[in-house]
Design a protein around this motif. Structure first.
Motif, PDB file in Angstrom:
ATOM      1  N   PRO A 262       0.836  -1.207   0.000  1.00 27.43           N
ATOM      2  CA  PRO A 262       0.000   0.000   0.000  1.00 27.43           C
ATOM      3  C   PRO A 262       0.868   1.254   0.000  1.00 27.43           C
ATOM      4  CG  PRO A 262      -0.770  -1.579   1.645  1.00 27.43           C
ATOM      5  CD  PRO A 262       0.556  -2.083   1.154  1.00 27.43           C
ATOM      6  N   LEU A 263       0.509   2.204  -0.842  1.00 22.98           N
ATOM      7  CA  LEU A 263       1.302   3.419  -0.963  1.00 22.98           C
ATOM      8  C   LEU A 263       1.377   4.169   0.356  1.00 22.98           C
ATOM      9  CD1 LEU A 263       2.878   5.160  -3.014  1.00 22.98           C
ATOM     10  CD2 LEU A 263       0.755   6.410  -3.440  1.00 22.98           C
ATOM     11  N   TRP A 264       0.284   4.156   1.119  1.00 23.09           N
ATOM     12  CA  TRP A 264       0.292   4.891   2.382  1.00 23.09           C
ATOM     13  C   TRP A 264       1.270   4.264   3.371  1.00 23.09           C
ATOM     14  CZ3 TRP A 264      -0.987   2.561   6.997  1.00 23.09           C
ATOM     15  CH2 TRP A 264      -1.718   1.368   6.939  1.00 23.09           C
ATOM     16  N   VAL A 265       1.527   2.960   3.242  1.00 22.57           N
ATOM     17  CA  VAL A 265       2.493   2.306   4.126  1.00 22.57           C
ATOM     18  C   VAL A 265       3.924   2.656   3.713  1.00 22.57           C
ATOM     19  CG1 VAL A 265       3.410   0.095   4.915  1.00 22.57           C
ATOM     20  CG2 VAL A 265       0.946   0.413   4.715  1.00 22.57           C
ATOM     21  N   THR A 266       4.233   2.499   2.421  1.00 25.91           N
ATOM     22  CA  THR A 266       5.612   2.742   1.981  1.00 25.91           C
ATOM     23  C   THR A 266       6.000   4.210   2.142  1.00 25.91           C
ATOM     24  OG1 THR A 266       4.867   3.002  -0.320  1.00 25.91           O
ATOM     25  CG2 THR A 266       5.594   0.813   0.363  1.00 25.91           C
ATOM     26  N   GLU A 267       5.120   5.115   1.717  1.00 28.19           N
ATOM     27  CA  GLU A 267       5.444   6.536   1.825  1.00 28.19           C
ATOM     28  C   GLU A 267       5.341   7.024   3.267  1.00 28.19           C
ATOM     29  OE1 GLU A 267       6.789   8.406  -0.468  1.00 28.19           O
ATOM     30  OE2 GLU A 267       6.745   6.681  -1.813  1.00 28.19           O
ATOM     31  N   GLY A 268       4.356   6.507   3.997  1.00 33.74           N
ATOM     32  CA  GLY A 268       4.212   6.908   5.392  1.00 33.74           C
ATOM     33  C   GLY A 268       5.412   6.510   6.226  1.00 33.74           C
ATOM     34  N   MET A 269       5.941   5.306   5.991  1.00 35.19           N
ATOM     35  CA  MET A 269       7.106   4.868   6.753  1.00 35.19           C
ATOM     36  C   MET A 269       8.328   5.718   6.428  1.00 35.19           C
ATOM     37  SD  MET A 269       8.730   1.053   7.169  1.00 35.19           S
ATOM     38  CE  MET A 269       7.166   0.452   7.814  1.00 35.19           C
ATOM     39  N   ALA A 270       8.516   6.040   5.143  1.00 37.26           N
ATOM     40  CA  ALA A 270       9.656   6.877   4.769  1.00 37.26           C
ATOM     41  C   ALA A 270       9.542   8.264   5.399  1.00 37.26           C
ATOM     42  CB  ALA A 270       9.755   6.977   3.250  1.00 37.26           C
ATOM     43  N   MET A 271       8.331   8.808   5.451  1.00 38.39           N
ATOM     44  CA  MET A 271       8.132  10.111   6.085  1.00 38.39           C
ATOM     45  C   MET A 271       8.365  10.031   7.591  1.00 38.39           C
ATOM     46  SD  MET A 271       4.787  11.535   4.024  1.00 38.39           S
ATOM     47  CE  MET A 271       4.806  13.104   4.893  1.00 38.39           C
ATOM     48  N   PHE A 272       8.026   8.901   8.198  1.00 40.26           N
ATOM     49  CA  PHE A 272       8.170   8.723   9.639  1.00 40.26           C
ATOM     50  C   PHE A 272       9.638   8.795  10.063  1.00 40.26           C
ATOM     51  CE2 PHE A 272       8.026   5.996  13.537  1.00 40.26           C
ATOM     52  CZ  PHE A 272       7.099   6.744  14.254  1.00 40.26           C
ATOM     53  N   LEU A 278      21.257  15.395  12.453  1.00 41.54           N
ATOM     54  CA  LEU A 278      22.618  15.642  11.984  1.00 41.54           C
ATOM     55  C   LEU A 278      23.602  15.879  13.119  1.00 41.54           C
ATOM     56  CD1 LEU A 278      21.873  18.002   8.946  1.00 41.54           C
ATOM     57  CD2 LEU A 278      22.055  15.509   8.992  1.00 41.54           C
ATOM     58  N   THR A 279      23.123  15.829  14.368  1.00 44.72           N
ATOM     59  CA  THR A 279      24.003  16.141  15.494  1.00 44.72           C
ATOM     60  C   THR A 279      24.585  14.906  16.159  1.00 44.72           C
ATOM     61  OG1 THR A 279      22.113  16.200  17.009  1.00 44.72           O
ATOM     62  CG2 THR A 279      22.760  18.276  15.962  1.00 44.72           C
ATOM     63  N   SER A 280      23.942  13.759  15.978  1.00 44.25           N
ATOM     64  CA  SER A 280      24.409  12.542  16.634  1.00 44.25           C
ATOM     65  C   SER A 280      25.368  11.782  15.731  1.00 44.25           C
ATOM     66  CB  SER A 280      23.220  11.644  16.990  1.00 44.25           C
ATOM     67  OG  SER A 280      23.666  10.403  17.490  1.00 44.25           O
ATOM     68  N   ARG A 281      26.371  11.150  16.332  1.00 41.93           N
ATOM     69  CA  ARG A 281      27.299  10.325  15.563  1.00 41.93           C
ATOM     70  C   ARG A 281      26.933   8.847  15.611  1.00 41.93           C
ATOM     71  NH1 ARG A 281      33.493  12.529  16.519  1.00 41.93           N
ATOM     72  NH2 ARG A 281      33.153  14.634  15.681  1.00 41.93           N
ATOM     73  N   ALA A 282      26.006   8.486  16.476  1.00 48.26           N
ATOM     74  CA  ALA A 282      25.686   7.071  16.638  1.00 48.26           C
ATOM     75  C   ALA A 282      24.196   6.798  16.502  1.00 48.26           C
ATOM     76  CB  ALA A 282      26.195   6.576  17.995  1.00 48.26           C
ATOM     77  N   GLY A 283      23.357   7.496  17.262  1.00 46.89           N
ATOM     78  CA  GLY A 283      21.931   7.195  17.279  1.00 46.89           C
ATOM     79  C   GLY A 283      21.149   7.970  16.236  1.00 46.89           C
ATOM     80  N   TRP A 284      19.833   7.898  16.399  1.00 47.28           N
ATOM     81  CA  TRP A 284      18.922   8.633  15.513  1.00 47.28           C
ATOM     82  C   TRP A 284      17.707   8.977  16.358  1.00 47.28           C
ATOM     83  CZ3 TRP A 284      20.246   9.483  10.352  1.00 47.28           C
ATOM     84  CH2 TRP A 284      19.305  10.181   9.590  1.00 47.28           C
ATOM     85  N   ARG A 285      17.708  10.202  16.889  1.00 47.92           N
ATOM     86  CA  ARG A 285      16.736  10.570  17.911  1.00 47.92           C
ATOM     87  C   ARG A 285      15.470  11.196  17.357  1.00 47.92           C
ATOM     88  NH1 ARG A 285      21.180  14.104  20.920  1.00 47.92           N
ATOM     89  NH2 ARG A 285      21.353  14.681  18.724  1.00 47.92           N
ATOM     90  N   THR A 286      15.356  11.304  16.038  1.00 49.77           N
ATOM     91  CA  THR A 286      14.243  12.050  15.453  1.00 49.77           C
ATOM     92  C   THR A 286      13.227  11.154  14.750  1.00 49.77           C
ATOM     93  OG1 THR A 286      15.628  12.437  13.500  1.00 49.77           O
ATOM     94  CG2 THR A 286      15.575  14.169  15.168  1.00 49.77           C
ATOM     95  N   VAL A 287      13.241   9.849  15.024  1.00 49.63           N
ATOM     96  CA  VAL A 287      12.250   8.958  14.407  1.00 49.63           C
ATOM     97  C   VAL A 287      10.855   9.398  14.838  1.00 49.63           C
ATOM     98  CG1 VAL A 287      11.387   6.602  14.269  1.00 49.63           C
ATOM     99  CG2 VAL A 287      13.846   7.025  14.339  1.00 49.63           C
TER     100      VAL A 287
END
Length: 291
Positions: A262-272, A278-287
């Protein structure tokens, strides 16, 4: 994300319709495209055919499915999907060797032969980055994608899902400026892709982008300068992360290439996942954060 162009390859879309309408064929093809390590026992075949432009090709890969009329869907050792109609097929030869993806080193040689001598390769755990934008930007991209890969895997595992490790090395082609990107994208994916900041191709399994720091002052050459310039235009880097998320999701079993996702799943996940961190060297705090 760039799906196969229906005007260039009608059979891709025919297979998508078959997936939606035939549980048996859909299940077989989904298994073929998502089976990961279980597929390594599949026999390696040499498939000779003429592509849509009449160019003779020989692809080493595995046949994922075969239509009643003799048309086949082939997955190359680099992860690229080829649909071959009966009239295009010149021959198939199967040996005793089992299918296995190209190693990062072998894949890098294939990319350099295809792209030209002005490209260089950056290796990361999951990625092979081919770039003519300079090694610093290629390394920065590889580091960004690896952080995103880890965040994606961890996020879903913490919620009870089991994304798999990518079967193939993930390819990113990084062009040195917008003009070269537009020229490459038009040839590779069609004119609609030329105006984007980057794209992921379901057909080739590659991500293509360009140096977003390139300007009249020249490209950025240090990680700090790259991050500083990109922070001034977060929408641009969010678009790249969006496409990188597509590549990860389609290579971890969360989505299936050519299936009726479903398009809403593929595009929604990418948007999520696309909000930059850009400040972290290890994690990803903006999911899941507002972009």
């Amino acid at each position: 994300m760039v799906p196969p162009n229906p005007r260039r390859n009608f059979r891709f879309w025919l297979l998508v319709l078959l997936l939606a309408g035939s549980p048996e064929l859909g299940g077989a093809l989904r298994n073929g495209l998502c089976r990961g390590d279980d597929a390594k026992g599949t026999r390696l075949e040499q498939v000779r055919f003429r592509d849509g432009k009449g160019v003779s090709r020989q692809v080493s890969g595995r046949v994922l499915t075969e239509a009643a009329d003799g048309g086949i869907l082939v997955e190359g050792q680099d992860g690229r999907l080829w649909t071959v109609e009966p009239a295009q097929l010149d021959g198939r030869t199967a040996g005793d060797q089992s299918f296995s993806p190209l190693t990062p080193e072998a894949l890098s040689q294939q990319l350099l032969q295809e792209l030209g001598a002005d490209f260089e390769i950056v290796f990361a755990r999951h990625y092979v980055v081919a770039t003519n934008a300079g090694k610093p930007y290629g390394q920065w991209c590889a580091s960004l994608f690896e952080r995103l890969q880890g965040a994606f895997q961890n996020y879903w595992r913490q919620r009870g899902m089991e994304p798999r490790e990518p079967e193939f090395p993930l390819v990113a082609i990084v062009l040195k400026n917008e003009r070269e990107f537009a020229r490459f994208a038009t040839r590779d994916a069609g004119p609609d892709a030329a105006g984007a900041k980057g794209y992921f191709s379901i057909e080739t399994n590659r991500m293509v982008l360009y140096d977003l720091t390139a300007s009249g002052n020249g490209p950025a050459t240090t990680p700090a300068e790259i991050s500083r310039r990109l922070a001034a235009a977060p929408f641009n880097i969010a678009t790249v992360i969006h496409e990188a998320t597509h590549q990860i999701a389609f290579n971890s079993g969360i989505h299936t290439r050519l299936a009726d996702n479903p398009l809403w799943v593929t595009e929604g996940m990418a948007m999520f996942f696309e909000t930059p961190d850009l400040t972290s060297r290890a994690g990803w705090r903006t999911v899941g954060a507002v972009n």
